[in-house]
Write a protein that holds these residues in place. Structure first.
Motif, PDB file in Angstrom:
ATOM      1  N   ASP A  58       0.871  -1.168   0.000  1.00  0.00           N
ATOM      2  CA  ASP A  58       0.000   0.000   0.000  1.00  0.00           C
ATOM      3  C   ASP A  58       0.915   1.228   0.000  1.00  0.00           C
ATOM      4  N   PRO A  59       0.977   1.983  -1.094  1.00  0.00           N
ATOM      5  CA  PRO A  59       1.912   3.107  -1.190  1.00  0.00           C
ATOM      6  C   PRO A  59       1.737   4.168  -0.101  1.00  0.00           C
ATOM      7  N   ALA A  60       0.563   4.252   0.497  1.00  0.00           N
ATOM      8  CA  ALA A  60       0.359   5.226   1.572  1.00  0.00           C
ATOM      9  C   ALA A  60       0.958   4.754   2.888  1.00  0.00           C
ATOM     10  N   ALA A  61       1.189   3.454   3.024  1.00  0.00           N
ATOM     11  CA  ALA A  61       1.635   2.894   4.300  1.00  0.00           C
ATOM     12  C   ALA A  61       2.937   2.120   4.211  1.00  0.00           C
ATOM     13  N   GLU A  62       3.457   1.880   3.013  1.00  0.00           N
ATOM     14  CA  GLU A  62       4.661   1.068   2.841  1.00  0.00           C
ATOM     15  C   GLU A  62       5.525   1.676   1.742  1.00  0.00           C
ATOM     16  N   PRO A  85      -2.164  -3.197  14.001  1.00  0.00           N
ATOM     17  CA  PRO A  85      -2.399  -1.819  13.547  1.00  0.00           C
ATOM     18  C   PRO A  85      -1.438  -0.860  14.244  1.00  0.00           C
ATOM     19  N   GLY A  86      -0.929   0.109  13.493  1.00  0.00           N
ATOM     20  CA  GLY A  86      -0.031   1.107  14.053  1.00  0.00           C
ATOM     21  C   GLY A  86       1.413   0.667  14.182  1.00  0.00           C
ATOM     22  N   VAL A  87       1.717  -0.561  13.750  1.00  0.00           N
ATOM     23  CA  VAL A  87       3.072  -1.095  13.865  1.00  0.00           C
ATOM     24  C   VAL A  87       3.602  -1.427  12.468  1.00  0.00           C
ATOM     25  N   ALA A  88       4.785  -0.917  12.162  1.00  0.00           N
ATOM     26  CA  ALA A  88       5.447  -1.195  10.881  1.00  0.00           C
ATOM     27  C   ALA A  88       6.680  -2.051  11.135  1.00  0.00           C
ATOM     28  N   LYS A  89       7.156  -2.673  10.067  1.00  0.00           N
ATOM     29  CA  LYS A  89       8.386  -3.463  10.131  1.00  0.00           C
ATOM     30  C   LYS A  89       9.431  -2.846   9.208  1.00  0.00           C
ATOM     31  N   LEU A  90      10.604  -2.624   9.733  1.00  0.00           N
ATOM     32  CA  LEU A  90      11.764  -2.244   8.925  1.00  0.00           C
ATOM     33  C   LEU A  90      12.357  -3.556   8.426  1.00  0.00           C
ATOM     34  N   ARG A  91      12.562  -3.657   7.109  1.00  0.00           N
ATOM     35  CA  ARG A  91      13.031  -4.915   6.531  1.00  0.00           C
ATOM     36  C   ARG A  91      14.234  -4.693   5.627  1.00  0.00           C
ATOM     37  N   ILE A  92      15.047  -5.690   5.510  1.00  0.00           N
ATOM     38  CA  ILE A  92      16.143  -5.881   4.559  1.00  0.00           C
ATOM     39  C   ILE A  92      17.021  -4.645   4.314  1.00  0.00           C
ATOM     40  N   GLU A 118       5.187   9.826   9.182  1.00  0.00           N
ATOM     41  CA  GLU A 118       4.217  10.480   8.288  1.00  0.00           C
ATOM     42  C   GLU A 118       3.023   9.574   7.999  1.00  0.00           C
ATOM     43  N   ALA A 119       3.271   8.275   7.923  1.00  0.00           N
ATOM     44  CA  ALA A 119       2.195   7.318   7.633  1.00  0.00           C
ATOM     45  C   ALA A 119       1.343   7.014   8.865  1.00  0.00           C
ATOM     46  N   VAL A 124       7.883   0.886  15.259  1.00  0.00           N
ATOM     47  CA  VAL A 124       8.551   0.153  14.191  1.00  0.00           C
ATOM     48  C   VAL A 124       9.324  -0.991  14.846  1.00  0.00           C
ATOM     49  N   THR A 125       9.176  -2.173  14.278  1.00  0.00           N
ATOM     50  CA  THR A 125       9.906  -3.340  14.763  1.00  0.00           C
ATOM     51  C   THR A 125      10.832  -3.835  13.661  1.00  0.00           C
ATOM     52  N   LEU A 126      11.792  -4.644  14.047  1.00  0.00           N
ATOM     53  CA  LEU A 126      12.655  -5.288  13.057  1.00  0.00           C
ATOM     54  C   LEU A 126      13.216  -6.566  13.641  1.00  0.00           C
TER      55      LEU A 126
END
Length: 183
Positions: A58-62, A85-92, A118-119, A124-126
């Motif tokens: 989803d370009p608005a969230a990723e 919800p409200g949690v993103a993952k930092l990847r690679i 901004e999103a 943020v987890t990793l």
């Protein structure tokens, strides 16, 4: 100016050009094989992450970013929605060996976290492995904290996987002071 005095021009941009996603997979496979002897299980994991991003993000969230040094790809990072919800993952996160020391890893993670704020993510987890010392230093520099770790056998090696978390907004200053002042 001699060749060894040359400091490359660096840039960080969105991973939106043809070849970017394929480069991410290839670079991870080659770099981690050379540096750590990791087998194709790792490249497969990266390919799955990239394919999922390419087909479902989803370009608005990723988003994903590419770092360049003198116009050549030299690093990458992805931010994807987490399981809550409200949690993103930092990847690679990756910076190629030739481009290390130019601050690209820090710039990539900075872009990733600015986008996460901004999103509207609150955390943020990793997941990483303890052998990736330079990456861990970058994460710690941004305030990520180690939440747990566990030994595992992956990529042809015995490793220690680690989960890290960053609360993007933290406690309001008054609440933090109150908690710190408790006996």
């Amino acid at each position: 100016m001699s060749q060894q005095d040359h400091r490359p021009h660096t840039a960080v941009r969105r991973a939106d050009r043809p070849g970017d996603l394929g480069w991410v997979v290839m670079a991870h496979g080659e770099v981690y094989d050379r540096q750590y002897g990791w087998n194709t299980e790792f490249e497969t994991l990266v390919a799955e992450i990239v394919a999922d991003y390419a087909t479902r993000h989803d370009p608005a969230a990723e988003a994903a970013w590419i770092a360049e040094a003198d116009g050549s790809r030299a690093g990458c990072v992805f931010l994807v929605a987490g399981d809550e919800p409200g949690v993103a993952k930092l990847r690679i996160l990756l910076v190629t060996p030739d481009a290390r020391g130019l601050g690209l890893g820090t710039r990539l993670v900075g872009e990733c976290l600015a986008f996460a704020r901004e999103a509207g993510y609150r955390r943020v987890t990793l997941w990483t492995n303890d052998v990736l010392v330079s990456a861990r230093r970058i994460y710690q520099g941004f305030g990520f904290t180690l939440t747990d770790e566990e030994s595992h056998r992956s990529f042809g090696h015995d490793l220690v996987g680690q989960n890290w978390t960053l609360d993007l907004y933290g406690d309001p200053p008054g609440e933090r002071r109150d908690r710190d002042d408790r006996p």
